[in-house]
Design a protein around this motif. Structure first.
Motif, PDB file in Angstrom:
ATOM      1  N   PRO A  44       0.828  -1.206   0.000  1.00  0.00           N
ATOM      2  CA  PRO A  44       0.000   0.000   0.000  1.00  0.00           C
ATOM      3  C   PRO A  44       0.868   1.265   0.000  1.00  0.00           C
ATOM      4  N   ALA A  45       0.419   2.261  -0.740  1.00  0.00           N
ATOM      5  CA  ALA A  45       1.165   3.518  -0.856  1.00  0.00           C
ATOM      6  C   ALA A  45       1.269   4.253   0.478  1.00  0.00           C
ATOM      7  N   ASP A  46       0.326   4.001   1.388  1.00  0.00           N
ATOM      8  CA  ASP A  46       0.316   4.730   2.661  1.00  0.00           C
ATOM      9  C   ASP A  46       1.016   3.980   3.798  1.00  0.00           C
ATOM     10  N   SER A  47       1.865   3.016   3.457  1.00  0.00           N
ATOM     11  CA  SER A  47       2.646   2.306   4.478  1.00  0.00           C
ATOM     12  C   SER A  47       4.127   2.416   4.151  1.00  0.00           C
ATOM     13  N   SER A  48       4.919   2.667   5.187  1.00  0.00           N
ATOM     14  CA  SER A  48       6.367   2.782   4.995  1.00  0.00           C
ATOM     15  C   SER A  48       7.103   1.487   5.307  1.00  0.00           C
ATOM     16  N   THR A 102       2.092  -7.919   6.929  1.00  0.00           N
ATOM     17  CA  THR A 102       1.663  -6.896   7.879  1.00  0.00           C
ATOM     18  C   THR A 102       2.292  -5.548   7.559  1.00  0.00           C
ATOM     19  N   ALA A 103       1.451  -4.524   7.456  1.00  0.00           N
ATOM     20  CA  ALA A 103       1.939  -3.141   7.386  1.00  0.00           C
ATOM     21  C   ALA A 103       2.280  -2.737   8.819  1.00  0.00           C
ATOM     22  N   ARG A 104       3.535  -2.915   9.181  1.00  0.00           N
ATOM     23  CA  ARG A 104       3.959  -2.780  10.570  1.00  0.00           C
ATOM     24  C   ARG A 104       3.675  -1.380  11.126  1.00  0.00           C
ATOM     25  N   ASP A 105       3.908  -0.336  10.346  1.00  0.00           N
ATOM     26  CA  ASP A 105       3.665   1.025  10.825  1.00  0.00           C
ATOM     27  C   ASP A 105       2.187   1.248  11.133  1.00  0.00           C
ATOM     28  N   THR A 155      -6.439  -4.684  12.518  1.00  0.00           N
ATOM     29  CA  THR A 155      -7.254  -4.904  11.325  1.00  0.00           C
ATOM     30  C   THR A 155      -6.670  -4.244  10.084  1.00  0.00           C
ATOM     31  N   ARG A 156      -6.363  -2.950  10.141  1.00  0.00           N
ATOM     32  CA  ARG A 156      -5.846  -2.266   8.960  1.00  0.00           C
ATOM     33  C   ARG A 156      -4.468  -2.804   8.578  1.00  0.00           C
ATOM     34  N   GLY A 157      -3.575  -2.949   9.549  1.00  0.00           N
ATOM     35  CA  GLY A 157      -2.212  -3.367   9.266  1.00  0.00           C
ATOM     36  C   GLY A 157      -2.090  -4.765   8.685  1.00  0.00           C
ATOM     37  N   LYS A 158      -3.054  -5.634   8.976  1.00  0.00           N
ATOM     38  CA  LYS A 158      -3.002  -7.012   8.484  1.00  0.00           C
ATOM     39  C   LYS A 158      -4.080  -7.315   7.445  1.00  0.00           C
ATOM     40  N   MET A 201       9.674  -6.086   3.295  1.00  0.00           N
ATOM     41  CA  MET A 201       9.745  -6.442   1.874  1.00  0.00           C
ATOM     42  C   MET A 201       9.600  -5.146   1.079  1.00  0.00           C
ATOM     43  N   THR A 202      10.214  -5.107  -0.092  1.00  0.00           N
ATOM     44  CA  THR A 202      10.090  -3.917  -0.935  1.00  0.00           C
ATOM     45  C   THR A 202       9.734  -4.317  -2.365  1.00  0.00           C
ATOM     46  N   ASP A 203       9.289  -3.347  -3.116  1.00  0.00           N
ATOM     47  CA  ASP A 203       8.913  -3.534  -4.509  1.00  0.00           C
ATOM     48  C   ASP A 203      10.034  -4.225  -5.281  1.00  0.00           C
ATOM     49  N   GLY A 204       9.669  -5.239  -6.040  1.00  0.00           N
ATOM     50  CA  GLY A 204      10.637  -5.958  -6.857  1.00  0.00           C
ATOM     51  C   GLY A 204      11.222  -7.191  -6.202  1.00  0.00           C
ATOM     52  N   GLN A 205      10.983  -7.387  -4.908  1.00  0.00           N
ATOM     53  CA  GLN A 205      11.495  -8.574  -4.234  1.00  0.00           C
ATOM     54  C   GLN A 205      10.524  -9.735  -4.391  1.00  0.00           C
ATOM     55  N   SER A 206      10.950 -10.912  -3.954  1.00  0.00           N
ATOM     56  CA  SER A 206      10.130 -12.108  -3.955  1.00  0.00           C
ATOM     57  C   SER A 206      10.294 -12.782  -2.603  1.00  0.00           C
ATOM     58  N   VAL A 207       9.185 -13.219  -2.020  1.00  0.00           N
ATOM     59  CA  VAL A 207       9.238 -13.892  -0.724  1.00  0.00           C
ATOM     60  C   VAL A 207       8.722 -15.315  -0.890  1.00  0.00           C
TER      61      VAL A 207
END
Length: 177
Positions: free
Chosen positions: A22-26, A64-67, A76-79, A153-159
């Protein structure tokens, strides 16, 4: 006590489907886990009978969007973002889950490496605890907890998450458009 949270059905994706950041998570983290798939309606199940309600097991990534998780105080929002619950590659119905190897790799580098025998709460006790609160239905999934080594994780990676006896779940990571 275990921490309980719910992921919406829209968070579920399968193997090779992209995890969308999501664009709103760091910070968005991977969390490799064994997932338990429930096979019948159940309520108030004692631990000694808990495995009788299990259909099978699969691999999960509790993204999870940890921030956002930390900012909200509840999870709820973060997961719950769309694509935040990769599951697969299939459900294994003939498996003893008590001591399986679990490993998470990010771009091929091992980040988590543990065993299900080290879970804080074993599967029968998790089922007992959850079914005291709510009825579980066929197809409901319980994520059992993640080992040490959670990270971003960041854009372009694979998990990739591998659970012994089941297989490997791999998903690319992409920026949300």
């Amino acid at each position: 006590d275990p921490v309980m949270f719910i992921k919406p059905s829209t968070s579920v994706i399968g193997p090779n489907a992209p995890i969308r950041l999501p664009a709103d998570s760091s910070r968005v983290d991977y969390e490799g886990e064994l997932a338990v798939v429930i096979g019948q309606p159940c309520k108030d199940v004692p631990a000694e009978k808990a495995l009788s309600v299990v259909f099978g097991y699969t691999v999960g990534n509790d993204v999870t969007a940890r921030d956002q998780q930390k900012a909200d105080g509840q999870w709820t929002r973060g997961k719950g973002h769309d694509t935040f619950c990769p599951l697969g590659p299939w459900v294994e119905t003939q498996l003893e889950p008590g001591d399986l190897a679990i490993r998470t790799e990010l771009n091929g580098e091992v980040k988590q490496d543990s065993r299900t025998s080290l879970l804080l709460h074993d599967i029968p006790k998790l089922i007992e605890w959850i079914t005291r609160v709510m009825t579980l239905l066929p197809g409901d999934v319980i994520l059992t907890g993640t080992p040490a080594g959670v990270g971003p994780m960041t854009d372009g990676q694979s998990v990739s998450v591998t659970v012994e006896g089941i297989g490997t779940l791999t998903n690319p990571v992409v920026a949300k458009n």
